[in-house]
Design a protein around this motif. Structure first.
Motif, PDB file in Angstrom:
ATOM      1  N   ASN A  45       0.924  -1.311  -0.048  1.00 59.79           N
ATOM      2  CA  ASN A  45       0.013   0.060   0.016  1.00 59.79           C
ATOM      3  C   ASN A  45       0.996   1.224   0.022  1.00 59.79           C
ATOM      4  O   ASN A  45       2.163   1.267   0.577  1.00 59.79           O
ATOM      5  N   THR A  46       0.221   2.417  -0.589  1.00 57.68           N
ATOM      6  CA  THR A  46       1.030   3.687  -0.646  1.00 57.68           C
ATOM      7  C   THR A  46       0.718   4.537   0.270  1.00 57.68           C
ATOM      8  O   THR A  46       1.265   5.559   0.575  1.00 57.68           O
ATOM      9  N   ASN A  47      -0.612   4.121   1.024  1.00 60.14           N
ATOM     10  CA  ASN A  47      -0.803   5.059   1.999  1.00 60.14           C
ATOM     11  C   ASN A  47      -1.864   4.245   3.141  1.00 60.14           C
ATOM     12  O   ASN A  47      -2.072   2.939   2.908  1.00 60.14           O
ATOM     13  N   GLU A  48      -2.397   4.904   3.961  1.00 62.16           N
ATOM     14  CA  GLU A  48      -3.296   4.124   5.066  1.00 62.16           C
ATOM     15  C   GLU A  48      -4.884   4.278   4.669  1.00 62.16           C
ATOM     16  O   GLU A  48      -5.659   4.144   5.314  1.00 62.16           O
ATOM     17  N   ASN A  49      -5.162   5.045   3.384  1.00 62.46           N
ATOM     18  CA  ASN A  49      -6.442   5.450   3.071  1.00 62.46           C
ATOM     19  C   ASN A  49      -7.543   4.005   2.841  1.00 62.46           C
ATOM     20  O   ASN A  49      -8.528   4.188   3.178  1.00 62.46           O
ATOM     21  N   TYR A  50      -7.000   2.850   2.591  1.00 62.42           N
ATOM     22  CA  TYR A  50      -7.589   1.802   2.296  1.00 62.42           C
ATOM     23  C   TYR A  50      -8.420   1.300   3.834  1.00 62.42           C
ATOM     24  O   TYR A  50      -9.487   0.875   3.548  1.00 62.42           O
ATOM     25  N   ARG A  51      -7.936   1.634   5.094  1.00 67.06           N
ATOM     26  CA  ARG A  51      -8.596   1.586   6.004  1.00 67.06           C
ATOM     27  C   ARG A  51     -10.043   2.262   6.359  1.00 67.06           C
ATOM     28  O   ARG A  51     -10.878   1.775   7.039  1.00 67.06           O
ATOM     29  N   MET A  92      -7.592   4.933  -4.514  1.00 64.77           N
ATOM     30  CA  MET A  92      -6.821   5.103  -3.440  1.00 64.77           C
ATOM     31  C   MET A  92      -5.354   4.641  -3.737  1.00 64.77           C
ATOM     32  O   MET A  92      -4.590   5.042  -3.018  1.00 64.77           O
ATOM     33  N   GLU A  93      -5.334   3.323  -4.155  1.00 61.95           N
ATOM     34  CA  GLU A  93      -4.118   2.807  -4.479  1.00 61.95           C
ATOM     35  C   GLU A  93      -3.737   3.113  -5.931  1.00 61.95           C
ATOM     36  O   GLU A  93      -2.344   2.427  -6.200  1.00 61.95           O
ATOM     37  N   LYS A  94      -4.199   3.557  -6.603  1.00 56.54           N
ATOM     38  CA  LYS A  94      -3.748   3.891  -8.004  1.00 56.54           C
ATOM     39  C   LYS A  94      -3.451   2.756  -8.741  1.00 56.54           C
ATOM     40  O   LYS A  94      -2.461   2.706  -9.419  1.00 56.54           O
ATOM     41  N   ARG A 118       0.091  -1.484 -10.464  1.00 50.84           N
ATOM     42  CA  ARG A 118       0.086   0.133 -10.754  1.00 50.84           C
ATOM     43  C   ARG A 118       0.422   0.536 -12.187  1.00 50.84           C
ATOM     44  O   ARG A 118       0.177   1.706 -12.494  1.00 50.84           O
TER      45      ARG A 118
END
Length: 144
Positions: A45-51, A92-94, A118
């Motif tokens: 993951n590139t960030n925590e937005n998946y949460r 969110m993960e492009k 990606r």
């Protein structure tokens, strides 16, 4: 969080040379008695937005796989604005390409395994089979 499941998907991502792997699980909200699907384990993951993603059955990649009990694959996800609205994990993960398979036990969906890239590429049948095989391997780990 199961350390063993996390280690397994980290290894899968490296072995299979994919950018993102996620396992979606469901839980029932006690207050509303409704089922929601969330990304419980991710790798790459590139960030925590998946949460923040909580899907209903039938919505998003995980929700579609959960409802149908069948594998899902899509490419060129970033080129279609409709995809970006309807598939939040892709946004969110492009992710350009995604392949997802149900994790089945006794014919019932226990989870959803998603592989994402990606970079644009065409998913071959052997890649779909690989995701389905890996989903089957995860069943014992999810039972613990």
């Amino acid at each position: 969080m199961s350390v063993q499941i996390q280690a397994e998907i980290d290894n899968m991502r490296k072995q299979l040379h994919v950018d993102f792997i996620g396992i979606a699980l469901s839980k029932v909200n006690e207050g509303t008695n409704s089922r929601t699907i969330h990304w419980a384990y991710v790798s790459g993951n590139t960030n925590e937005n998946y949460r923040r993603i909580h899907l209903q059955v039938g919505k998003g990649i995980a929700g579609i796989v959960w409802r149908t009990g069948r594998s899902y694959q899509a490419s060129e996800l970033q080129r279609n604005p409709k995809n970006l609205l309807e598939l939040p994990i892709a946004r969110m993960e492009k992710l350009e390409t995604a392949v997802a398979a149900p994790i089945l036990k006794n014919g019932r969906v226990q989870g959803v395994l998603l592989f994402g890239s990606r970079t644009p590429n065409v998913m071959e049948m052997d890649q779909l089979k690989s995701v389905e095989d890996k989903a089957e391997e995860l069943i014992p780990l999810l039972e613990e």
